[in-house]
Design a protein around this motif. Sequence first.
Motif, PDB file in Angstrom:
ATOM      1  N   ALA A  14      39.098  42.785  73.119  1.00 52.58           N
ATOM      2  CA  ALA A  14      38.032  41.848  73.470  1.00 52.58           C
ATOM      3  C   ALA A  14      38.376  40.416  73.067  1.00 52.58           C
ATOM      4  O   ALA A  14      38.031  39.460  73.766  1.00 52.58           O
ATOM      5  CB  ALA A  14      36.723  42.276  72.804  1.00 52.58           C
ATOM      6  N   SER A  15      39.071  40.256  71.944  1.00 49.97           N
ATOM      7  CA  SER A  15      39.440  38.911  71.523  1.00 49.97           C
ATOM      8  C   SER A  15      40.418  38.284  72.516  1.00 49.97           C
ATOM      9  O   SER A  15      40.330  37.085  72.824  1.00 49.97           O
ATOM     10  CB  SER A  15      40.061  38.935  70.128  1.00 49.97           C
ATOM     11  OG  SER A  15      41.229  39.740  70.104  1.00 49.97           O
ATOM     12  N   GLY A  16      41.335  39.095  73.047  1.00 47.11           N
ATOM     13  CA  GLY A  16      42.256  38.594  74.064  1.00 47.11           C
ATOM     14  C   GLY A  16      41.528  38.171  75.321  1.00 47.11           C
ATOM     15  O   GLY A  16      41.877  37.154  75.944  1.00 47.11           O
ATOM     16  N   VAL A  17      40.493  38.940  75.691  1.00 45.03           N
ATOM     17  CA  VAL A  17      39.683  38.573  76.855  1.00 45.03           C
ATOM     18  C   VAL A  17      39.003  37.229  76.622  1.00 45.03           C
ATOM     19  O   VAL A  17      38.973  36.354  77.501  1.00 45.03           O
ATOM     20  CB  VAL A  17      38.634  39.662  77.156  1.00 45.03           C
ATOM     21  CG1 VAL A  17      37.661  39.188  78.234  1.00 45.03           C
ATOM     22  CG2 VAL A  17      39.317  40.949  77.589  1.00 45.03           C
ATOM     23  N   GLY A  18      38.458  37.055  75.421  1.00 50.95           N
ATOM     24  CA  GLY A  18      37.799  35.786  75.103  1.00 50.95           C
ATOM     25  C   GLY A  18      38.758  34.607  75.186  1.00 50.95           C
ATOM     26  O   GLY A  18      38.427  33.556  75.747  1.00 50.95           O
ATOM     27  N   TYR A  19      39.959  34.792  74.642  1.00 50.83           N
ATOM     28  CA  TYR A  19      40.964  33.726  74.724  1.00 50.83           C
ATOM     29  C   TYR A  19      41.338  33.431  76.177  1.00 50.83           C
ATOM     30  O   TYR A  19      41.515  32.277  76.568  1.00 50.83           O
ATOM     31  CB  TYR A  19      42.215  34.124  73.943  1.00 50.83           C
ATOM     32  CG  TYR A  19      42.005  34.262  72.454  1.00 50.83           C
ATOM     33  CD1 TYR A  19      41.154  33.401  71.763  1.00 50.83           C
ATOM     34  CD2 TYR A  19      42.655  35.264  71.738  1.00 50.83           C
ATOM     35  CE1 TYR A  19      40.962  33.535  70.397  1.00 50.83           C
ATOM     36  CE2 TYR A  19      42.472  35.401  70.368  1.00 50.83           C
ATOM     37  CZ  TYR A  19      41.615  34.535  69.699  1.00 50.83           C
ATOM     38  OH  TYR A  19      41.421  34.670  68.341  1.00 50.83           O
ATOM     39  N   ALA A  20      41.477  34.483  76.975  1.00 47.08           N
ATOM     40  CA  ALA A  20      41.884  34.305  78.369  1.00 47.08           C
ATOM     41  C   ALA A  20      40.829  33.547  79.165  1.00 47.08           C
ATOM     42  O   ALA A  20      41.139  32.617  79.919  1.00 47.08           O
ATOM     43  CB  ALA A  20      42.157  35.664  79.010  1.00 47.08           C
TER      44      ALA A  20
END
Length: 411
Positions: free
Chosen positions: A53-59
């Motif tokens: 989920a953190s990667g999604v937020g960064y993306a």
Amino acid sequence: MARDVQAKVTSPDPPLWTADFRLFFTARTTSLLGDAMLPVVITAAVLRAGYGASGVGYALAALVGPFAALIIFGGVLSDRLGARRLMIVSDTARLCFQAVLALVFLLGTPPLWQILVLLALVGAGSAIFQPGVASIIPRVVRDVQKGNATLRISESVTTVIGPSLAGMMLVVSSPAAVVALDALTYAVSGACLLLLHSVPMGPAARHGASSFRADLVEGWREFRARTWLWSVIVVFMLWQLAGAGPSMTLGNSTLVTDYGASTFGLVMSSLGAGSVLGGLIAIRFRPRHPLRTGALSMILWTLMPLGVALGLPAPFIAGCYAVSGVGMAFWIVMFHTSVQTHIPQDVLGRVHAYDAAGSLVMKPVGQAAAGPLAIVAGTVPLLCVSAATAIVACVLLLAIPAVRDLKRTEG
């Protein structure tokens, strides 16, 4: 007041669906469809790559951040180089960057930094595309309000269809393939813009040469000189911070957790349907004071957070979102038409960029702050604050003479 809300009838009505407007409508619709599909595809691709989920937020932040940061510069470039030329360049660049993104997903699991860089470049491309939209609409259609309303209907439809289409495609294909197909929407958009005849490739007529910095300052001066315009943006910064931002974060999360994903989909579809209806109303309804009538219609938006805060049954919440969509769509058409018909063509890209940046800058702040504040104060009180903020914003708009008394111009 009765005279203010009376529709103005002109005869004969200027034709809307000219060849150039059909091309621009196709370009805009396909571009919006790609924009609506991309977050869903990227979310799935990043999760499958194992970045969580953190990667999604960064993306998603990488996609939106450059847009908000660079749109003002995009406005300057649009006026200096020509809106149509810059939009074609943007579509070409986004097609290439997204094709590379599809390729890195196809070849394996790319490092997160590669994904973020490519998404940031796509977002930067969107920042140089958007200012041209405002500049081109008055050139491809004589009835600017009708054109804006028609495009608003298209945007509402793509907002509903785009995520669903992306989700269905992901069921039968890989994220890399869907990213590649999504990239083709920019190819269609660029091809249609290339075929336009009534819009020159170069900029509008300008008096003498000027530097990039001078153009930036001139755009700010033109924006600041219009009290009705900067007043609306200041009020909307408040509304985005304490109204729309928290409502989107808390309203959406509450719908998913308390009512389920299927209800959330129904509610979002109802919002899109309401927006379509608002666009249809804006096609025919031509108030003498567009911002006054638009501000009154914005009061309907309060039903969106209130429906969730009151814990209404799902069908009633869907109805609240639909009515809210009507009011929001009508306001957007009234505001965009006012900007495009009151601002000179040679500075329109820059002025639109300033109003777009100002309108967006506080929304992510409100979205980010909503979660922590809800832990302290509770979700229901914050949703009530969102509704109250919308009412305050409408009252403020109506209390400002320059906003309240701005008259409609033909177009």
